[in-house]
Design an enzyme around this catalytic site. Structure first.
Site, PDB file in Angstrom:
ATOM      1  CG  ASP A 207     -34.014  55.939  38.406  1.00  0.00           C
ATOM      2  OD1 ASP A 207     -32.820  55.631  38.460  1.00  0.00           O
ATOM      3  OD2 ASP A 207     -34.847  55.296  37.736  1.00  0.00           O
ATOM      4  CD  GLU A 274     -30.010  57.964  35.839  1.00  0.00           C
ATOM      5  OE1 GLU A 274     -29.162  57.131  35.540  1.00  0.00           O
ATOM      6  OE2 GLU A 274     -31.183  57.655  36.115  1.00  0.00           O
TER       7      GLU A 274
HETATM    8  C1  NOJ Z   1     -31.030  54.395  36.588  1.00  0.00           C
HETATM    9  C2  NOJ Z   1     -30.497  53.655  37.779  1.00  0.00           C
HETATM   10  O1  NOJ Z   1     -29.312  54.246  38.215  1.00  0.00           O
HETATM   11  C3  NOJ Z   1     -30.326  52.219  37.330  1.00  0.00           C
HETATM   12  O2  NOJ Z   1     -29.595  51.450  38.239  1.00  0.00           O
HETATM   13  C4  NOJ Z   1     -31.699  51.653  37.074  1.00  0.00           C
HETATM   14  O3  NOJ Z   1     -31.568  50.333  36.560  1.00  0.00           O
HETATM   15  C5  NOJ Z   1     -32.479  52.509  36.065  1.00  0.00           C
HETATM   16  N1  NOJ Z   1     -32.336  53.908  36.289  1.00  0.00           N
HETATM   17  C6  NOJ Z   1     -33.938  52.179  36.083  1.00  0.00           C
HETATM   18  O4  NOJ Z   1     -34.528  52.630  37.264  1.00  0.00           O
END
Ligand code: NOJ
Ligand code: CA
Length: 562
Positions: A207, A274
């Site tokens: 993440d 990500e």
């Molecule tokens: C990216 C995640 O995919 C999302 O759903 C989340 O709110 C944020 N990161 C914070 O962790």
């Protein structure tokens, strides 16, 4: 990629299906999806033909950001089940020859995590150093320590009155960022990662990996003219995120983490990050020799217009930027993004074209639950949104919300997280009858659902199933090289490319238009696959493609794999 990649590690050939457990299947009637629900649908997933499942966080959490605010990695959220459920699921996945990937939120914790609680309670605690606490600037420290913004717009510093210091959060205020420059934090994080890998987990989704490290000297970010961040540029809200996003130490950490993961005995695992930024930067997370993150999400597809030209340029860019040993990813949506199908008029015929591209281009496809049946975004008012992000954008009127969504900007993420539509039964078969699911079921469920589409050979679901089967069977599709057809050899609305593995080759032709078009083939071909069930309009070297028809062709006489 080299011509022959039969022996490529499993993760290079795999297809990933993202499960948002909360919205997948609720087996105990509390309105929230659970791990037992995932277990119950494993046969469905195996028959669909996906090979790897990615579960978004199901750990103990106050659920203010629905699992992305982790209180403890050591516990399963009561809503979702128990470790026994998880262990059973993991073995059942492996029994089917499939793989399981978990979501690691390493950048931050929940503000209810025992570390953060202790950090707030005692300024001199060791946990205080696990987060980014700092004295404010100006008269009496009343101004935030730097000008750093959060990724969602407002400033990222939050004042803690009792200790008269500020803490930093890259995302929402209740998700304080960990201080990865603290060796104890690094040790703890690596131990969590290792623990899951030793349990038998096959990979990790990371993440907001691009936010892990911030400038050690707490320098102010320079100004920028950009109002909003985008897929290929993380700057926005009039700030250049030089000292907060994509810090060289975050890039370097990719290699540290990979080395750590590779050192854990067992089959190869993969890390998918990500991260947002221009391709050259995304590539740096993978390491030029492929020794960093195995994969990074490429979100540019979400902004790509539905046309042969636009996807030709995208493929061309991915082939250039993610040449072997790197590999692109193909993403059409996730739990944060507007479902792409809305951009093509919620038209399943156009969704078939996109699915064909996603599953036949070089790279690892990531499917988001519901895409395979063409689930669409549900209009939901911001005022009653459960998504905490939506509350920051309360001022956005519904018409603008919809317009932005069509452009891929999602303000209320509830709209793409509605319960999976399994059947025409009450609650779309997601929750038992009489239960109130945590988010409303999309009213399209009587006709857009798994059960109906399983019985229809022309459905989008049948299309995915046929295509995934062929992809698994043909090395050219799951691990071959890709060469684009030159557009001058094709009618304007057609995109074409060739995949090759050893002596096996296939051509993929996609007609993006609602017109019948004619293609001349350099050599006679046989048909392996068509979106349209009817017989192919192939006459010698001339091929007629029907509106929105996609075909996969092979040289006459070439076998179609084992
Ligand atoms: C990216 C995640 O995919 C999302 O759903 C989340 O709110 C944020 N990161 C914070 O962790
Ligand atoms: Ca449940």
């Amino acid at each position: 990629m080299s011509a022959d990649q039969h022996e490529a590690p499993w993760w290079k050939k795999t297809t990933v299906y993202q499960i948002y457990p909360r919205s997948f299947l609720d087996t105990n009637g509390d309105g929230v999806g659970d791990l037992k629900g995932v277990l119950a649908k494993l046969d469905y997933l195996a028959e669909l033909g996906v090979e790897t499942l990615w579960l978004t966080p199901f750990f103990d959490s106050p659920q203010r950001d629905f699992g992305y605010d982790i209180r403890s990695y050591g516990q399963v959220a009561a809503d979702h089940g128990t470790w026994a459920d998880f262990d059973q699921l993991l073995s059942a996945v492996h029994e089917r020859g499939m793989r399981l990937v978990l979501d690691m939120v390493l950048n931050h914790t929940s503000d209810e995590h025992p570390w953060f609680r202790e950090a707030l309670r005692r300024k001199d605690s060791k946990e205080r150093g696990y987060y980014l606490f700092r004295r404010g600037r100006g008269e009496g420290g009343s101004a935030p320590p730097t000008n750093w913004r959060s990724m969602i717009g407002p400033r990222g510093w939050h004042y803690h009155a009792a200790s008269d210091e500020w803490y930093f959060a890259s995302f929402l205020p209740f998700q304080p960022d960990l201080n990865h420059r603290n060796p104890d934090v690094q040790k703890a994080v690596l131990a969590i990662v290792e623990g899951f890998l030793r349990k038998g987990v096959d990979g990790l989704r990371l993440d907001i990996f691009n936010a892990m490290f911030k400038d050690a000297g707490y320098k102010d970010n320079p100004p920028s003219l950009r109002p909003l961040p985008s897929e290929d540029n993380a700057d926005g809200f009039f700030q250049r995120n030089l000292y907060t996003i994509n810090h060289p130490d975050s890039v370097a950490f990719a290699r540290t983490l990979r080395a750590h993961v590779d050192a854990v005995p067992g089959d190869p695992r993969f890390l998918v990050g990500e991260v947002f930024g221009p391709p050259s930067l995304l590539r740096s997370y993978c390491g030029e020799t492929g020794d960093g993150l195995n994969l990074v999400f490429l979100f540019k597809t979400l902004r790509t217009e539905f046309s042969a030209q636009a996807f030709h340029s995208l493929l061309d860019e991915y082939e250039r930027e993610f040449a072997a040993p790197l590999l692109p990813t193909w993403v059409l949506g996730n739990h944060d993004r507007a479902r792409y199908i809305e951009r093509v008029g919620n038209d399943p015929r156009r969704a078939k074209v996109l699915a064909t591209l996603q599953l036949t281009a070089r790279g690892v496809p990531f499917l988001y639950q519901g895409e395979e049946i063409g689930m669409t975004n549900l209009d939901l008012p911001i005022a009653t949104a459960l998504d905490p992000l939506a509350h920051f954008y309360r001022f956005v009127p519904p018409w603008l919300q919809r317009l932005l969504r069509r452009k891929g900007v999602m303000i209320n993420r509830d709209e793409c997280r509605t319960p999976m539509q399994w059947s025409a039964a009450d609650n779309a078969g997601f929750s038992p009858p009489g239960t109130r699911p945590w988010l409303p079921v999309h009213p399209s469920y009587p006709w857009t659902n798994v059960a109906v589409q399983l019985t229809d050979p022309n459905s989008l679901l049948s299309h995915y199933r046929r295509l995934l089967k062929l992809r698994r069977k043909l090395p050219a599709l799951h691990s071959g090289s890709l060469t684009l057809w030159h557009p001058t050899n094709l009618p304007e609305p057609v995109l074409g490319y060739q995949r090759r593995s050893g002596s096996e080759l296939v051509d993929v032709l996609l007609n993006f238009s609602p017109r019948l078009v004619e293609v001349s083939l350099p050599e006679a071909r046989q048909l392996l696959f068509s979106t349209h069930q009817e017989s192919l309009l192939l006459d010698g070297n001339r091929l007629r493609l029907r509106p929105l028809e996609c075909v996969i062709l092979a040289p006459r006489g070439q076998g179609v794999g084992p």
